[in-house]
Motif scaffolding. Structure first.
Motif, short mmCIF file in Angstrom:
data_model
loop_
_atom_site.label_atom_id
_atom_site.label_comp_id
_atom_site.label_asym_id
_atom_site.label_seq_id
_atom_site.Cartn_x
_atom_site.Cartn_y
_atom_site.Cartn_z
N VAL A 108 -6.33 3.68 7.98
CA VAL A 108 -6.07 2.50 7.16
C VAL A 108 -7.28 1.59 7.23
CG1 VAL A 108 -4.51 0.58 6.70
CG2 VAL A 108 -3.61 2.67 7.75
N SER A 109 -7.82 1.24 6.09
CA SER A 109 -8.95 0.32 6.00
C SER A 109 -8.57 -0.84 5.09
CB SER A 109 -10.19 1.06 5.47
OG SER A 109 -9.93 1.58 4.17
N GLY A 110 -9.56 -1.61 4.68
CA GLY A 110 -9.28 -2.79 3.86
C GLY A 110 -8.90 -3.98 4.73
N GLN A 161 -4.76 -6.38 1.43
CA GLN A 161 -5.09 -5.25 0.54
C GLN A 161 -5.41 -4.01 1.37
OE1 GLN A 161 -8.27 -7.33 -1.69
NE2 GLN A 161 -7.01 -7.08 -3.51
N THR A 180 0.84 -1.19 0.00
CA THR A 180 0.00 0.00 0.00
C THR A 180 0.88 1.24 0.00
OG1 THR A 180 -1.88 1.06 1.10
CG2 THR A 180 -0.17 0.11 2.52
N VAL A 192 -5.63 -0.12 2.56
CA VAL A 192 -5.85 1.16 1.87
C VAL A 192 -5.56 2.28 2.85
CG1 VAL A 192 -7.47 2.62 0.60
CG2 VAL A 192 -7.63 0.12 0.41
N HIS A 216 -5.65 6.18 3.74
CA HIS A 216 -6.35 7.42 3.42
C HIS A 216 -5.67 8.55 4.19
CE1 HIS A 216 -9.75 4.93 1.92
NE2 HIS A 216 -9.46 4.17 2.97
#
Length: 208
Positions: free
Chosen positions: A193-195, A199, A126, A201, A203
């Motif tokens: 941080v998400s996902g 994987q 990422t 993600v 932001h």
């Protein structure tokens, strides 16, 4: 009831689900409906594993009390247990927890305890600062099918200041993390941080 017994067990190779364990040496004792693991040492995930604990099977469902430690564990091999890719690096992991039941669902939903990890020379697929980092340390609790960070710091690669990390990771590998701090005067970048671990993600949050 199990027959009473105490002794040492040596096994060259053992499979526990998708986990391959080598050079197992365990000291165990059995009495009534209890099994005690005084110590268990083995090689796995290109590192070393150590465990202690007990299993009490005298109630409605078995009660587990375990202490596990993994040293120099290869993160790619650990991720492969879940058919995922989390990135590079080696990790030292310690955890103490209790749980009840036989099924994976019962064990996961009842798990309670604490954990620590140190992930060295790691990376996640990422954006910065999770793309490459020198070290990521974390301490936290295990409950409600998730790992909650109570104290965590990320050291990005290069000459960057350490970044505090907060939030949680679910047993399903979903990420709910905050990188940095929004405190006045703090120069660390702020991002969420998400996902999932395979994987993630990032932001980045614009400064107000």
């Amino acid at each position: 009831y199990w027959p009473a017994a105490t002794g040492a067990v040596r096994i060259d190779g053992l499979t526990a689900g998708p986990l391959l364990i080598h050079h197992v040496l365990a000291n165990i004792s059995v009495s009534g409906t209890s099994l005690t693991i005084a110590s268990l040492d083995a090689d796995s995930l290109l590192g070393h594993l150590h465990a202690q604990g007990s299993i009490f099977a005298g109630g409605d469902s078995p009660a587990w009390h375990l202490s596990l430690a993994g040293s120099h564990i290869a993160v790619p091999q650990l991720a492969a247990l879940f058919h995922q890719h989390w990135g590079a690096g080696r990790a030292d992991i310690q955890t103490q927890f209790t749980m009840n039941g036989w099924s994976l669902n019962d064990l996961a939903t009842s798990a309670n305890g604490t954990f620590t990890w140190t992930w060295n020379h790691g990376s996640l697929g990422t954006a910065p600062p999770l793309d490459r980092f020198t070290r990521w340390t974390a301490h936290g609790t295990i409950a409600n099918s998730r790992l909650t960070l109570t104290s965590s710091t990320l050291w990005p690669s290069g000459h960057h200041a350490p970044i505090p990390v907060s939030g949680s990771i679910s047993f399903g590998h979903a990420l709910y993390l905050t990188l940095g701090s929004s405190k006045p005067g703090d120069t660390n970048p702020v991002a969420t941080v998400s996902g999932i671990l395979s994987q993630p993600v990032v932001h980045h949050v614009k400064a107000k």
